[in-house]
Design an enzyme around this catalytic site. Structure first.
Site, PDB file in Angstrom:
ATOM      1  N   THR A 119     -13.381   2.351  15.060  1.00 40.93           N
ATOM      2  CA  THR A 119     -14.535   2.168  16.000  1.00 40.93           C
ATOM      3  C   THR A 119     -14.219   1.126  16.905  1.00 40.93           C
ATOM      4  OG1 THR A 119     -15.797   2.341  13.991  1.00 40.93           O
ATOM      5  CG2 THR A 119     -17.108   1.377  15.642  1.00 40.93           C
ATOM      6  N   ASN A 124     -24.567   3.252  14.199  1.00 42.08           N
ATOM      7  CA  ASN A 124     -24.678   2.332  13.104  1.00 42.08           C
ATOM      8  C   ASN A 124     -25.601   1.138  13.623  1.00 42.08           C
ATOM      9  OD1 ASN A 124     -22.682   3.321  11.555  1.00 42.08           O
ATOM     10  ND2 ASN A 124     -20.933   1.678  12.041  1.00 42.08           N
ATOM     11  N   ARG A 178     -16.266  -6.360   1.868  1.00 43.39           N
ATOM     12  CA  ARG A 178     -16.432  -7.040   3.546  1.00 43.39           C
ATOM     13  C   ARG A 178     -17.966  -7.258   3.849  1.00 43.39           C
ATOM     14  NH1 ARG A 178     -12.101  -3.234   6.401  1.00 43.39           N
ATOM     15  NH2 ARG A 178     -12.848  -1.888   4.705  1.00 43.39           N
ATOM     16  N   ALA A 194     -35.819  -1.069   0.784  1.00 46.65           N
ATOM     17  CA  ALA A 194     -35.844  -2.467   1.127  1.00 46.65           C
ATOM     18  C   ALA A 194     -34.927  -2.846   0.130  1.00 46.65           C
ATOM     19  CB  ALA A 194     -37.224  -3.050   0.882  1.00 46.65           C
ATOM     20  N   GLY A 195     -34.255  -4.213   0.603  1.00 40.51           N
ATOM     21  CA  GLY A 195     -33.097  -4.752  -0.294  1.00 40.51           C
ATOM     22  C   GLY A 195     -32.584  -6.194   0.103  1.00 40.51           C
ATOM     23  N   THR A 197     -10.842  -2.935  13.177  1.00 38.14           N
ATOM     24  CA  THR A 197     -11.112  -3.599  14.563  1.00 38.14           C
ATOM     25  C   THR A 197     -12.234  -4.655  14.248  1.00 38.14           C
ATOM     26  OG1 THR A 197     -12.869  -1.883  14.685  1.00 38.14           O
ATOM     27  CG2 THR A 197     -11.038  -1.729  16.184  1.00 38.14           C
ATOM     28  N   CYS A 257     -18.883  -2.180   8.192  1.00 44.38           N
ATOM     29  CA  CYS A 257     -19.273  -1.663   9.526  1.00 44.38           C
ATOM     30  C   CYS A 257     -20.529  -2.209  10.054  1.00 44.38           C
ATOM     31  CB  CYS A 257     -19.273  -0.043   9.294  1.00 44.38           C
ATOM     32  SG  CYS A 257     -17.876   0.756   9.020  1.00 44.38           S
ATOM     33  N   LYS A 308       0.875  -1.061   0.091  1.00 40.32           N
ATOM     34  CA  LYS A 308      -0.113   0.015   0.107  1.00 40.32           C
ATOM     35  C   LYS A 308       0.969   1.299   0.022  1.00 40.32           C
ATOM     36  CE  LYS A 308      -4.287  -1.295   2.142  1.00 40.32           C
ATOM     37  NZ  LYS A 308      -5.088  -1.374   3.367  1.00 40.32           N
ATOM     38  N   GLY A 342     -24.669  -4.825   4.646  1.00 40.82           N
ATOM     39  CA  GLY A 342     -23.344  -5.460   4.627  1.00 40.82           C
ATOM     40  C   GLY A 342     -22.594  -4.414   4.959  1.00 40.82           C
TER      41      GLY A 342
END
Ligand code: NAD
Length: 444
Positions: free
Chosen positions: A121, A214, A336, A258-259, A86, A266, A35, A263
């Site tokens: 977090t 969250n 993720r 709606a879905g 985290t 977080c 990176k 994901g």
């Protein structure tokens, strides 16, 4: 002001670039040498709109640097931001190993009074743990150096991260130290002048604001998804329901889409972590736990919806499905905890073959789905992926999918079923002439 950011990922990199843009001298550090070497060449290792331009602008000013050497990043700085990951442990609790490793390094290497800011977090109480870890290292060196600890949680959204850091809704600063509060005001001076709302609290409150925010958003998503399941059975229309609900100022229309389930890096891990934090304090967060379970069920419901329709037509083991969108949301390469991963796994379990396309999510999806690679083929466009498929499933609503020629897609396919898990085409009058169309939260 000299700032060091330890952890140059989605949060650390964007904040580092933006803080340099605010006029700070910034050094971003990461243990991932690949990176750092990309960044030193002016290349961004993630996909985040607008980031590469701002990165190069600030490298050119001489205010933004990158290093793989933690000692170099700690020396000469006034403030250290910790922005390492985290992740969830097996039991759902937040894994603090990266945070504590950084705290140990700070304790071993600081030479003068500085401010240490937790941007990651972290569970309530981590500020104290970081303080204690640094102090232990200072004691071991017999060094008498004062330092301040601050909690400054991050609220950026991937895909809009640059904008969110340049124009945040609020800045939360948790500290017991007036000196540290003044220094944090200087870091965010540009935002202070722009009248961004600032909230100063104690460290524990700041740590909890992030998780509570969250968790609330995750609850809102799971709530509307549950309503969608009911609407579908009851002959109601979830988009109209969400509209009607959202007109109430107390509810707001945001996060009422709606879905296939939430994901990303977080919501899944932070809801699990706050539920774990509560258990450790002898409480149970029943609403948050229900949201977590509802979200798992929602992904499973998507698999059932698709397989029950497809099995009416042919054997699932002879079926190929084209998937549009793998990243957890549009405008990011982040996969993720993306719903696409669980849904694809669920479909493969039923014997279905997957053809997948995503504008940016393919590289990460490839390694996340490595164990089922025999059943997934990746394509390089929204059209080629449809070739020979029995059905098309839209999982992530990248803008490019909205502009396709639907007739051409249909002509490329073997079958004619379209599962629109984001309700993107629900208002398209043509859609039902072209496909057997299924959305989320009927009545279509
Ligand atoms: P990330 O995985 O993209 O980046 C973390 C970086 O830390 C990685 O590059 C890793 O190599 C580096 N790292 C690990 N150990 C290190 C060490 N000892 N020294 C130096 N670098 C080290 O993670 P992220 O998405 O940027 O998230 C970071 C934190 O911010 C997490 O706590 C996350 O919950 C929180 N957060 C993330 C978002 C988001 O949208 N991604 C938003 C708000 C808050």
């Amino acid at each position: 002001m000299n700032i060091s950011i330890i952890g140059t990922g989605y949060v650390g990199l964007v904040q580092g670039v933006v803080m340099a843009d605010f006029g700070m001298n910034v050094i971003c550090m990461d243990v991932d040498c690949s990176k750092i070497s990309m960044l030193n060449k002016g290349k961004v290792p993630i996909y985040e709109p607008g980031l590469e331009e701002l990165l190069n602008k600030n490298i050119a000013t001489g205010r933004l640097h990158f290093t793989g050497n933690i000692i170099e990043s700690i020396h000469n700085c006034d403030i250290i931001f910790i922005a390492v990951g985290t992740p969830s442990k097996e039991d759902g609790s937040a894994d603090l190993k990266y945070i504590l490793e950084v705290a140990r390094q700070i304790g071993r290497n600081i030479k003068r009074r500085i401010v240490i800011v937790n941007k990651s977090t972290v569970p309530v109480g981590t500020g104290k743990l970081v303080r204690q870890t640094i102090q232990e290292e200072l004691d071991a060196r017999n060094a008498k150096i004062d330092f301040d600890v601050v909690s400054n949680p991050e609220f950026l959204r991937e895909g809009r991260a640059v904008q969110d850091c340049l124009l945040p809704d609020r800045i939360v600063i948790g500290t017991e130290s007036d000196r540290a509060a003044e220094m944090m005001k200087k870091v965010y001076d540009v935002l202070f002048i722009n009248q961004t709302p600032f909230l100063f609290t104690n460290i524990e409150t700041a740590e909890m604001i992030k998780y509570a925010s969250n968790a609330f958003l995750a609850v809102k998503i799971s709530f509307i998804n549950e309503m969608a399941l009911l609407a579908e059975k009851a002959g109601a229309n979830i988009q109209e329901i969400a509209r009607g609900m959202g007109m109430d100022g107390r509810i707001s229309p945001k996060f009422l889409h709606a879905g296939p389930g939430y994901g990303g890096s977080c919501f899944p891990k932070d809801t699990r972590a706050i539920a774990d934090i509560a258990r450790n304090h002898g409480e149970q967060l029943m609403i948050v736990e229900a949201a977590i379970n509802a979200n798992e069920k929602q992904k499973q419901k998507m698999v059932e919806k698709i397989t029950s329709e497809l099995s009416k037509k042919k054997k699932l083991s002879e079926t190929a499905i084209a998937v549009w969108g793998l990243s957890f949301k549009p405008e990011t390469d982040d996969v993720r905890d993306a719903p696409s991963i669980d849904i694809i796994r669920g479909l493969i379990k039923e014997g279905i073959k997957i053809q997948a396309y995503c504008p940016k999510g393919i590289p990460e999806a490839k390694w996340r789905l490595e164990d089922v690679q025999h059943a997934v083929t990746y394509f390089d466009s929204e059209y080629s992926v449809a070739e020979g498929a029995d059905a098309l499933v839209l999982i992530t609503e990248w803008a490019v999918f909205r502009g396709v020629n639907l007739k051409s897609i249909r002509e490329l396919m073997r079958g004619n079923i379209f599962f629109d898990l984001r309700n993107v085409f629900r208002k398209n009058k043509e859609i039902k002439n072209i496909f057997e169309y299924h959305s989320v939260g009927g009545s279509d």
